[in-house]
Every structure is written in C-alpha cells, then in structure tokens.
Design a protein around this motif. Structure first.
Motif, short mmCIF file in Angstrom:
data_model
loop_
_atom_site.label_atom_id
_atom_site.label_comp_id
_atom_site.label_asym_id
_atom_site.label_seq_id
_atom_site.Cartn_x
_atom_site.Cartn_y
_atom_site.Cartn_z
N ALA A 223 21.23 -13.62 37.52
CA ALA A 223 22.04 -14.70 36.95
C ALA A 223 21.34 -15.25 35.73
CB ALA A 223 22.26 -15.79 37.99
N ASP A 224 19.99 -15.28 35.79
CA ASP A 224 19.23 -15.75 34.65
C ASP A 224 19.39 -14.82 33.45
OD1 ASP A 224 16.42 -16.95 36.62
OD2 ASP A 224 18.31 -17.88 36.11
N ARG A 419 22.84 -1.29 42.68
CA ARG A 419 22.32 -2.66 42.56
C ARG A 419 20.99 -2.65 41.81
NH1 ARG A 419 20.52 -6.41 47.80
NH2 ARG A 419 19.35 -7.99 46.61
N MET A 420 20.09 -1.74 42.16
CA MET A 420 18.76 -1.72 41.56
C MET A 420 18.80 -1.20 40.12
SD MET A 420 17.21 -3.08 43.98
CE MET A 420 15.61 -3.09 43.16
N LEU A 421 19.59 -0.15 39.88
CA LEU A 421 19.64 0.44 38.55
C LEU A 421 20.31 -0.47 37.52
CD1 LEU A 421 20.53 4.11 39.52
CD2 LEU A 421 18.38 3.32 38.51
N SER A 422 21.25 -1.29 37.97
CA SER A 422 21.96 -2.20 37.05
C SER A 422 21.26 -3.54 36.91
CB SER A 422 23.39 -2.42 37.53
OG SER A 422 23.39 -3.03 38.83
N LYS A 423 20.14 -3.69 37.61
CA LYS A 423 19.46 -4.98 37.62
C LYS A 423 18.94 -5.37 36.24
CE LYS A 423 15.76 -7.52 39.97
NZ LYS A 423 14.68 -7.46 40.97
N ASN A 425 18.95 -2.96 33.36
CA ASN A 425 19.31 -2.00 32.32
C ASN A 425 20.71 -2.30 31.78
OD1 ASN A 425 20.09 0.32 30.85
ND2 ASN A 425 18.58 1.54 31.95
N PRO A 426 20.81 -2.89 30.59
CA PRO A 426 22.12 -3.26 30.04
C PRO A 426 23.06 -2.07 29.88
CG PRO A 426 20.35 -4.32 28.81
CD PRO A 426 19.70 -3.33 29.71
N GLU A 427 22.52 -0.92 29.46
CA GLU A 427 23.39 0.22 29.22
C GLU A 427 23.95 0.79 30.53
OE1 GLU A 427 24.28 0.95 26.16
OE2 GLU A 427 22.99 -0.72 25.58
N SER A 428 23.16 0.71 31.60
CA SER A 428 23.65 1.26 32.88
C SER A 428 24.85 0.46 33.38
CB SER A 428 22.53 1.24 33.92
OG SER A 428 22.25 -0.08 34.35
N ARG A 429 24.89 -0.83 33.07
CA ARG A 429 26.04 -1.64 33.50
C ARG A 429 27.32 -1.13 32.87
NH1 ARG A 429 22.45 -6.48 31.59
NH2 ARG A 429 20.87 -6.42 33.20
N LEU A 461 27.33 -8.69 40.81
CA LEU A 461 26.64 -9.74 40.05
C LEU A 461 25.93 -9.12 38.84
CD1 LEU A 461 25.08 -12.39 39.43
CD2 LEU A 461 23.53 -11.79 41.30
N ASN A 462 25.19 -8.04 39.08
CA ASN A 462 24.45 -7.40 37.99
C ASN A 462 25.39 -6.84 36.92
OD1 ASN A 462 22.16 -7.97 39.44
ND2 ASN A 462 21.97 -5.92 40.30
N LEU A 463 26.46 -6.19 37.36
CA LEU A 463 27.42 -5.62 36.41
C LEU A 463 28.15 -6.71 35.62
CD1 LEU A 463 29.02 -2.76 38.57
CD2 LEU A 463 27.26 -2.54 36.81
N SER A 464 28.34 -7.87 36.23
CA SER A 464 29.08 -8.95 35.58
C SER A 464 28.32 -9.57 34.42
CB SER A 464 29.43 -10.05 36.60
OG SER A 464 28.27 -10.79 36.96
N ILE A 465 27.05 -9.23 34.26
CA ILE A 465 26.29 -9.74 33.12
C ILE A 465 26.94 -9.27 31.82
CG2 ILE A 465 24.04 -9.63 31.96
CD1 ILE A 465 22.80 -9.38 34.78
#
Length: 676
Positions: A223-224, A419-423, A425-429, A461-465
């Motif tokens: 979220a940060d 969950r871990m890979l998208s934590k 890494n902007p491109e993975s999202r 949550l991670n993808l929603s960044i």
C-alpha cells in the motif's frame, strides 16, 4: 515634462492625445532601456529589509518604473511552477502583468510625479521583489519541501497579495493623471485580490493523505508503494532526470535549514523512497547531490553531462541507444531489461522494442576525451536491481493458467507466487494483468480456503498499484468480494483487504463504488476490532474515502467517531496523528461537527494541546480551529479547560503550521470577545 522623466530623445512632453501612440511603443522602449543584468539584482538592500535609514539618493520615477517593469518581465519568463503552488503562481504573475499599462502611462506623464507617488511606487517595487523571491522558490525549489509546506506557502502568497493591495490603494491616481480606463483595471484587480483572500483555502486533501500515509505508517507493505508512486507522479518526480534535480534542490534546503532539522530529514526520507521505487541509487544528498562519490576524486575535471550514463551517473564505456533515443551504458540498461522492465529509465515511456544500437559517435567522443584528459574511470559495480530476478513470459502465462487448476494446492502456490512476484516489480503487474490474472484472482476470493483467499486478495492489492489495473479490478466486480473478505476473512486477509480498498479508492469512481457496496461500515468494524496494523489500514482507507463529501456522512452514520476517540486516548497505539487527521476531515461536514463537538472531545483536544508531541499539538489545534470557526461556544469550552496559555506558547514555539493555527485560535478568541 518633468526632468525626472525626460529622455535624451524627448525635448518636450507628449500631449495627452499622443499618449496612446506613445504607449504602443512602450515595449520597444523598454527593450532599449532595460539593463541585461537587472534580473540578477536583489532589488532591496539589507538596510531596506531591516528598516535602517540610509543616506542613499532618493529614488526617482524613471528608475522605479523601469525596475518594476523589469521585475514583472523577469517573473513572466520563469515558465513552469511546482504543481502544489502552480495556480497561485500563475495568478500572481497574471496580476503583475496586468499592471504594465499602469507603468506605461506613468512613464509618459506630462507632469512630475509627486513625492507621495514616488513613495507608493517605491513600496510597489518592494512588493514585486517579494513576489519575485516567492515565485523563484516555486519555480526552482524542492518539490517535496513545497508540498510539505504548502500551507505556509499559501500564507506567503496572501501576504504578497495584501501588500500589493495596500501599495496600489496608496497610489495618487489623480495627481499622476492616470487614465480612467487604467485606473478601473487596477481597482478591479485589487477587488479581486481582496475577494480571493476572503475565500477560504481548500487543502489538497489527496496530497495530504499521501504525505500522511508514507510519513506515519510503520509497516512497509505494498500500500505504501502505491502511495509513493502516486505521490511521485503528482509531484512530477517520476523520472530519473527530475529526481536528480530534486536531489540538488533538497541539498539547497538542507544548507538553509540544517541537515538535522526534522523537516529536512522527512524530505530526504521521502526522496529516498521515490528513488527506490524508480530504481535509482540512494546517495547522501549532503555530500554531493550530483556526481557519484567515486567521480568526486577527479578534482576540478569537468565531465560533460552527455558522457554520463543516466542510471549509474558514471562515464560510459559502451554507450547504446534504446527505442526512445536515450543513451545508456550497455551493461546498466541490459540489467534494467533483465529485471523485466519494459520502460525507459529516463523518460518512463513504454518501449516498442528492447533492441540496443551502439552509439559509435558518442563512444568516439568519449574515447578522445579520455585520452586528452588522461581520465581513468573507477571500477564500477554495475546496477543492482531492487526488483530481484527477472521473470519470463512463459512463467507468467503458466502461473495464470495454474490459478484455474483443479487442484487446490496448485492454485494456492500460483496465487502465492503471483503475490510475491508482483510485490515490488512494476512491470510484472502489467504483464500479469495482460495475461488474465485479475479475473482468475477475483474468482479465488470466493474460495473457502483461507490461504488461497489471503494470497489472492494480497496479489490483487499488489496489482492494484498500477492505475490501469485499478480500473480492471473494479470492472471485474471485485470490490464487493474484497469487502466480503474484509468482513469475514482471517485477520491478515482483512488487513490486506483494507489496504486493497485504500489503493483502489485512489480512483474517484471507486470511492463511490466502495461506499455503495457497504465498504465503509466494514472498515469502521476493522478500526474497532483490528490489530494495530489493521487499524492503520482501516483509518488510512477511510481517510481516502472521506475525501468524497457524501462519504463523510456515511462514515459518521457507520459509527466512526467512538473508535477514533479511543485512538486518541490509547497512546500506546501511536495513532493520535491519524485520528486527528481523520477528525479534521470530518469536521468540515455539518453532521461531523455535530457529532464531534461534544464537551468531552473539546477536553481531549485541549489535553493533547497541553501534553502532546509537536505534531499532535499541530493536528489538535487544526481541529479546534475548524470547530471554533463554525461555533464560538467551542472556543469558550476550550478556554474553560485552560487552553489559552498553551496556545500562546504554541504560537511562539510550535511547528510552523501549529503556530499559524494557534494564532488563528487566538484571533477567534479576540473577535468573539472570549480572551481571558
């Protein structure tokens, strides 16, 4: 014509009928007479600033008019301003430029400027000098500093506006024979300035919640990262080049305020978070904000900027060109691509291809320069990617397919891996979304398996960044399902659901969707029952949702006030600032003022003003001022609790914002005849 205003070309004063023609040539005359170095002059001496009477020659009309015009022309050339003050800057420049016709007419007067006119013009020039200094700060200063000090900067703009009005009010229009048309234009501008002062300032609450969240949250979850990326974009600090410039600007702030000041430390902390998100090296801004430490050994040698790799800031050995036309050191940009980035590190543009073309011309220039200057570059360690190891398209496609497996263990593992890979890494999202991960993850939210549910909601949550993914997640009707997890899931799933709602609520349309799906009562419930981390997630999400006016009433109806009061009383939770910030938002709503403005709450505010931390006192004074500005009985109650002497102390020793709020409260007491 007065000798003060006569030029060598003018043997007689122009007639009134000829003034209009004379005014049309004003621009040409200004260009002939303007001194090229004037824009670098300070305008006022130290004696002028502190009020010492000197024996310097009295100013004359020609000088004052020319210097004022030059100041106006200088600020008109400043160009873009920092986003947090852009509107005020352009407004002030526009007002100053609107005074050029006034100076045109004064310049071509047919009579001498009287002493009171000279005094008024001198005062007006001093106002322009103050305006120039303020506008230069908003043009060149640290963007982070200006965002944190936005309220203080607004006070400075109001001070310039007030001084400008006073100076224009004192101009003897009749005696200096200004035309009725120009006089009416000036009077209209003064009226508009005064009307603007009466209009209440509205704080950029979206900016406020972002700054509050990244400054006060203790856990470093994604979220940060969402907040950091959004804040960087809002402040135009989302490119490597702009972050370099910001580093230099912050070093200048540190020189003025001291490296150990609380404000500077907070600014540097935010800057470093931006750099980490955008894969920049975090360096000590106090040592050398521009060149890397290893290059500083080169003494007086000046290295051409074009020879430095934008990533490592070191002289390139094998420069290559990427799709955007930017040049990088081959090893550095290859590591960037290997970390699954598909954007240009400098411009942040998405790349059409990842091909690298040797920049032979630049390489030859660098080689010649090395030989001429006998330059030997230090050994470099290359770029360390904070995003971890690269992932391939095949792996992404395989993980997305496994989300729909018939075996729970396979689904659980796939959701966890995503969950871990998208934590971080902007491109993975982006890639996971493009490969259909979002619909499959939303489907998993309804599974009874608690671990699958937890991994799925956290992956979302991670993808929603990513802003595009926020829309995709909402379009998959995920919000009601996330709210269901928030109500009924395990505690960690509930906490991450609240964080996901916060991230999704950054889009205004999602604020409405979350509220209409009964997300606010569920968040209030977590605020009451959750762990410390859960309470922080809940209050942050609620703050963001309540930027929507209708949602403030929904939050109050959901019972948000009692748990917020508990946060104020339980100091061990360390959430006083978050609770007070939420109260400050709610008291802008009539229903909120009614619910909050009880006697016991006023007593709690006064207690915080007496015994809280400097930041606590600042927030409490802000809430009390908002309440008291709408109902004088609140200030009377605060006086009965003994607030007066503490406000006097804060007005002198508190933080900058706290001082302003304390003075505002003292002024409310004075105008309502409540001073003890």
């Amino acid at each position: 014509m007065s000798p003060l205003l006569q030029t060598p070309e003018e043997s007689t004063a122009p007639s009134r009928s000829g003034r209009k023609l004379a005014r049309t040539t004003m621009g040409l005359e200004r260009d002939k007479k303007r001194h090229g170095d004037f824009e670098d002059r300070r305008g006022d001496t130290l004696a002028d600033e502190i009020g010492i009477v000197t024996t310097a020659p009295a100013p004359n009309g020609v000088d004052l008019v020319q210097e004022s015009v030059s100041l106006i022309e200088y600020v008109a050339r400043l160009g873009d301003f920092r986003s947090t003050q852009r509107q005020e800057c352009y407004s002030l420049v526009r007002r100053m430029k609107s005074l050029l016709p006034l100076f045109d007419e004064i310049r071509f007067l047919g009579s001498a400027i009287p002493p009171n006119g000279i005094a008024s013009l001198s005062k007006l020039k001093k106002v322009f000098c103050s305006a120039k200094k303020l506008l230069k700060t908003c043009n060149e200063g640290s963007k982070i500093y200006l965002a944190l000090e936005s309220e203080a900067m607004m006070v400075k703009f109001h001070a310039v506006h007030e001084k400008l009005c006073q100076a224009l009010d004192e101009l003897p229009f009749d005696e200096i024979e200004v035309s009725v048309e120009v006089r009416e234009q000036v009077e209209l501008m003064v009226t508009q300035l005064r009307r603007g002062k009466r209009r209440k300032d509205t704080q950029d609450m979206e900016l406020a919640v972002d700054l509050m969240a990244i400054s006060s949250k203790t856990d470093e979850r994604n979220a940060d990262i969402a907040i950091i990326e959004r804040l960087a974009k809002k402040l135009d600090l989302n490119t490597v080049e702009n972050l370099k410039k910001e580093t230099i600007a912050i070093s200048n702030v540190a020189k003025e305020r001291g490296q150990t000041s609380e404000c500077v430390e907070q600014i540097v902390e935010i800057l470093n978070k931006f750099k980490q998100v955008f894969a920049m090296e975090v360096i000590d801004v106090f040592e050398d904000p521009v060149k890397p430490k290893l290059l500083s050994k080169s003494g007086s040698l000046v290295i051409p900027h074009e020879f430095l790799c934008p990533i490592t800031l070191e002289v390139m050995r094998d420069p290559v060109i990427i799709a955007t036309g930017q040049t990088f050191e081959r090893e550095s940009i290859q590591k960037w691509f290997d970390s699954n980035h598909r954007t240009c590190p400098k411009t942040r543009e998405r790349l059409g291809h990842l091909s690298l073309a040797p920049n032979h011309a630049l390489k030859n220039l660098i080689t010649q320069w090395r030989q001429t200057k006998n330059y030997k570059s230090p050994n470099t360690e290359g770029l360390a990617s904070p995003q971890g190891s690269s992932i391939k398209q095949e792996e992404i496609s395989s993980l997305v397919e496994e989300l729909s497996s018939c075996q729970l263990e396979v689904q659980r593992r796939a959701a966890k891996d995503i969950r871990m890979l998208s934590k971080e890494n902007p491109e993975s999202r982006i890639l996971f979304a493009e490969n259909g991960a979002i619909p499959a993850l939303v489907q998993l939210l309804t599974y009874p398996d608690s671990k699958i549910q937890e991994h799925a909601v956290t992956a979302l949550l991670n993808l929603s960044i990513n802003d595009t993914n926020k829309k995709l997640i909402a379009n998959e009707q995920a919000i009601p399902t996330i709210i269901d997890v928030l109500r009924n899931g395990r505690m960690e799933s509930r906490e991450n659901s609240a964080a996901a709602l916060f991230s999704l609520s950054m889009l205004d349309e999602n604020k409405v969707t979350i509220a209409l799906s009964d997300g606010i009562p569920a968040l209030v419930e977590l605020l009451e029952q959750g762990t410390v981390r859960g309470k922080k997630d809940a209050v942050t999400a609620l703050f963001n949702l309540c930027l929507n006016q209708a949602n403030k009433a929904r939050a109050i109806d959901a019972g948000i006030v009692p748990p917020l009061l508990l946060l104020l009383k339980d100091k061990k939770l360390n959430m006083v600032d978050e609770a007070l910030s939420m109260f400050l938002l709610l008291v802008t709503h009539p229903q909120g003022r009614y619910e909050i403005g009880q006697l016991s709450f006023i007593g709690t505010l006064v207690d915080i003003i007496k015994k809280g931390t400097p930041k606590n006192k600042e927030c409490a004074a802000s809430v009390l001022l908002e309440l008291s500005s709408n109902n004088s009985s609140h200030i009377l109650a605060a006086l009965q609790f003994g607030v007066y002497e503490h406000l006097v102390d804060i007005s002198e020793t508190g933080t900058n914002r706290a001082q302003r709020k304390a003075r505002g409260l003292l002024q409310v007491m004075k105008t309502s005849d409540q001073l003890p």
